[in-house]
Motif scaffolding. Structure first.
Motif, mmCIF file in Angstrom:
data_model
loop_
_atom_site.group_PDB
_atom_site.id
_atom_site.type_symbol
_atom_site.label_atom_id
_atom_site.label_comp_id
_atom_site.label_asym_id
_atom_site.label_seq_id
_atom_site.Cartn_x
_atom_site.Cartn_y
_atom_site.Cartn_z
ATOM 1 N N ALA A 126 -0.729 -0.388 3.397
ATOM 2 C CA ALA A 126 -0.038 -0.968 4.550
ATOM 3 C C ALA A 126 1.187 -1.768 4.114
ATOM 4 O O ALA A 126 2.247 -1.723 4.764
ATOM 5 C CB ALA A 126 -0.996 -1.858 5.337
ATOM 6 N N MET A 127 1.079 -2.496 2.990
ATOM 7 C CA MET A 127 2.211 -3.277 2.499
ATOM 8 C C MET A 127 3.357 -2.365 2.088
ATOM 9 O O MET A 127 4.537 -2.694 2.285
ATOM 10 C CB MET A 127 1.771 -4.151 1.328
ATOM 11 C CG MET A 127 0.927 -5.343 1.733
ATOM 12 S SD MET A 127 0.451 -6.375 0.324
ATOM 13 C CE MET A 127 2.018 -7.120 -0.083
ATOM 14 N N THR A 171 -2.181 -6.124 8.659
ATOM 15 C CA THR A 171 -2.225 -6.321 7.212
ATOM 16 C C THR A 171 -2.482 -7.771 6.835
ATOM 17 O O THR A 171 -3.368 -8.084 6.039
ATOM 18 C CB THR A 171 -0.915 -5.842 6.569
ATOM 19 O OG1 THR A 171 -0.713 -4.465 6.880
ATOM 20 C CG2 THR A 171 -0.974 -6.005 5.056
ATOM 21 N N ALA A 175 -4.878 -2.444 2.244
ATOM 22 C CA ALA A 175 -3.820 -3.454 2.259
ATOM 23 C C ALA A 175 -2.627 -3.014 1.425
ATOM 24 O O ALA A 175 -1.466 -3.174 1.829
ATOM 25 C CB ALA A 175 -4.364 -4.786 1.733
#
Length: 487
Positions: free
Chosen positions: A395-396, A134, A392
Motif C-alpha cells: 500500500a505504501m 494504510t 502495508a
C-alpha cells in the motif's frame, strides 16, 4: 530517488541552503482560528508529523538494515534522507498552498492538492482511501503489536509471567489512552504530540549519548566501519555493498516518509505567513528522524561490535544497549519504544482523519471511524501481523507513486513560492505571501480574498469530491471565511 535529485537541483539545494532558516521558522507564532482559539503552530504541526515518522522503525528498522546490509547501510540511509529533504519541502509547501479552512484552523494534504491543484478528483479520492487504510488501520495495528511485544519482553526479563492475558491488558490500556486523545480533536492530538515527541527524543538521545561517552574511543572505528561498508573494495567484491545500498535507501525512505505523502497532512494544519515556511519545517523533520534518531540507534548497535546473526529488529538494539549500559537499559528501551509507538498511533490516526474528512465530513461517520481505529489498535496488540506488514509495504508503494505523480506537474508552483520567499528573506524581511502575488493560481482557498471557486471542469457544486467535507469543522459545520491573508 531520481525525482528527489531533480527537486534538489531545481530548488538550489534548498534542504542545505536554508538549513539555518528551518530552526527560525519552526518557532513561528500561529494565528487565531474562527472559533477564537489559537490555530496549530508550526512546531505543533512538526510534532504531529514527527509523531508518525518516529516510531519503532527507528529502533527495529535501523537494526534490521544493519543486520541485512551491514554498517554501510547507515551511510546510504544518511544520503537518502539528505536528498529526500527536497521532496519533503515540495510536498509540504504545496499542502500549505492548497489547504482549506475549518472552524478550528486548517486541513490539507496530497488529496487536497491533487483535487484543487491538479483538478484530478479521482486521484485525490484514491490517495485518501489508500492513506486512511494504510496508516490509521494497518500501521496502527503494527504499532500496538510492537507496544505489546516490547512490554512482554521487559516483563519476561523481570521473571514475571507473559501471554495472551498480558497482551489483552496492554491492548485495553493503549486503546483507552488513544481514545482519550483522538476524541478530543486535532488540538488535543497536537498538544499531546508536542509534549511526548520532545520528551521521547530527549530520553532516547540521552541514552545514546551515554553509550557514546562511555565508548568515545570506539567512534573512529564505528565511522570507519560505516564508510568501509558503503565504499570498501572487499564489500563490492563480496556483493555486500549492494545490500548496504538497498537496505540503507529503503530504511531512509520509509523512516522519514519524504515523498510518500503522509507528512504533508500534518504540515497543512500549521498557521504560517508563507507556504514555504512549513515546507522548510517538514524538511527539518526528515533530518530529525533519520540523521538524529536513526543515527543514535546505529551508534548504539555498532559500538559493541555486534554479531549480526541470530537476533532481529528491536532485539539487536536491546542486546547492544544492555552490553553498553547494563540490564536496566532493557526497561528504559521498553519505555522509549512505547512512547515512540504511541505517538505514531496519534500521527497515523490523524492522517486517516484528515483524508476521511476529504471524502466525507459527516460527524457521525467520524465517530464510526474512530471506533474502527480503536478496534484495530486493540486487535493489533493481541494478534501476530506478518500478513499486515506485507499489505502495508504494498500500500505504501502505491501511495508513493500516486503522490509523486502529482508532485511532478505541481513542483513548478512550489519553486515559484520558494523564489518569492528567498527574495524577501534576502532583503531582511519576514516572508509573507498572499494570492495577490500570483493571481494566476486557481483554487487557492486560504491565502487572501481571491480565494476562488473550483474551475468548471471540476466544480461539483459542493466543494469536494464526495459532498462538502473540505470546508467543514470537526462538528460538520461550515466555518466562516474571514478573508484573512494569514495562512
Amino acid at each position: 530517488m531520481v525525482l528527489a535529485v531533480y527537486f534538489t537541483v531545481r530548488s538550489g539545494f534548498v534542504q542545505l541552503r536554508l538549513f539555518p532558516e528551518m530552526f527560525r521558522v519552526v518557532r513561528s507564532s500561529p494565528g487565531t482560528a474562527p472559533d477564537g482559539r489559537k490555530e496549530i503552530s508550526s512546531f505543533q504541526a512538526f510534532a504531529i508529523s514527527a509523531a508518525s515518522r518516529v516510531g519503532t522503525g527507528n529502533i527495529a528498522g535501523v537494526a534490521t538494515a544493519i543486520v541485512l546490509g551491514g554498517p554501510g547501510a547507515i551511510f546510504w540511509m544518511w544520503l537518502m534522507a539528505t536528498v529526500l529533504g527536497s521532496a519533503a519541502f515540495v510536498e509540504s509547501t504545496l499542502a500549505q498552498l492548497y489547504k482549506v479552512r475549518t472552524e478550528t484552523g486548517f486541513r490539507g494534504g496530497p488529496a487536497y492538492y491533487m483535487f484543487h491543484g491538479l483538478g484530478q478528483r479521482w486521484m485525490g479520492v484514491l490517495f485518501a482511501v489508500i492513506i486512511t487504510v494504510t496508516f490509521s488501520l494497518v500501521f496502527n495495528s503494527v504499532q500496538s503489536n510492537s507496544i505489546a511485544g516490547v512490554v512482554a519482553m521487559s516483563v519476561d526479563s523481570a521473571g514475571l509471567p507473559t501471554g495472551w492475558l498480558l497482551n489483552t491488558l496492554i491492548g485495553l490500556v493503549v486503546t483507552a489512552l488513544l481514545g482519550l486523545v483522538v476524541f478530543g480533536g486535532v488540538r488535543r492530538i497536537a498538544h499531546v504530540a508536542e509534549t511526548l515527541v520532545p520528551a521521547m527524543a530527549l530520553l532516547y538521545l540521552l541514552i545514546g549519548l551515554a553509550v557514546v561517552v562511555l565508548n568515545l574511543g570506539e567512534l573512529p572505528r564505528v565511522l570507519g566501519d560505516i564508510l568501509a561498508g558503503a565504499f570498501g573494495l572487499r564489500e563490492f567484491v563480496a556483493g555486500g555493498a549492494g545490500a548496504a545500498i538497498v537496505q540503507g535507501m529503503r530504511r531512509g525512505m520509509f523512516s522519514n516518509e519524504a515523498g510518500l505523502g503522509s507528512a504533508p497532512n500534518a504540515g497543512a494544519t500549521a498557521s504560517v505567513s508563507h507556504p514555504v515556511k512549513q515546507g522548510l519545517v517538514q524538511c527539518l523533520g526528515v533530518y530529525f528522524d533519520t540523521l538524529l534518531v536513526c543515527s543514535v540507534t546505529a551508534f548504539v548497535i555498532l559500538v559493541p561490535e555486534p554479531d549480526y546473526g541470530g537476533d532481529a529488529g528491536a532485539q539487536v538494539t536491546q542486546v547492544a544497549l544492555e552490553a553498553s549500559l547494563g540490564g536496566w537499559s532493557v526497561h528504559a528501551l521498553t519505555l522509549i519504544l512505547c512512547l515512540l509507538a504511541f505517538t505514531s498511533l496519534l500521527g497515523n490516526y490523524y492522517y486517516g482523519e484528515t483524508n476521511l474528512r476529504f471524502l466525507d465530513a459527516d460527524p457521525r461517520h467520524m465517530t464510526y471511524f474512530r471506533a474502527v481505529v480503536l478496534a484495530a489498535v486493540f486487535l493489533g496488540s493481541v494478534a501476530p501481523l506478518p500478513l499486515v506488514w506485507s499489505l502495508a509495504d504494498a500500500a505504501m508503494g502505491v501511495m508513493a507513486l500516486v503522490n509523486l505523480a502529482a508532485l511532478i506537474p505541481l513542483s513548478g508552483t512550489a519553486f515559484r513560492l520558494l523564489a518569492d520567499y528567498t527574495r524577501q528573506h534576502r532583503n531582511g524581511l519576514d516572508p509573507q505571501w498572499s494570492l495577490a502575488k500570483m493571481p494566476d493560481l486557481r483554487n487557492v482557498r486560504c491565502w487572501g480574498e481571491a480565494e476562488g471557486a473550483l474551475p468548471e471542469e471540476v466544480e461539483l457544486g459542493h466543494g469536494s469530491p464526495l459532498g462538502d467535507p473540505v470546508l467543514r469543522d470537526e462538528d460538520g459545520r461550515p466555518p466562516e471565511e474571514d478573508g484573512r491573508e494569514r495562512g
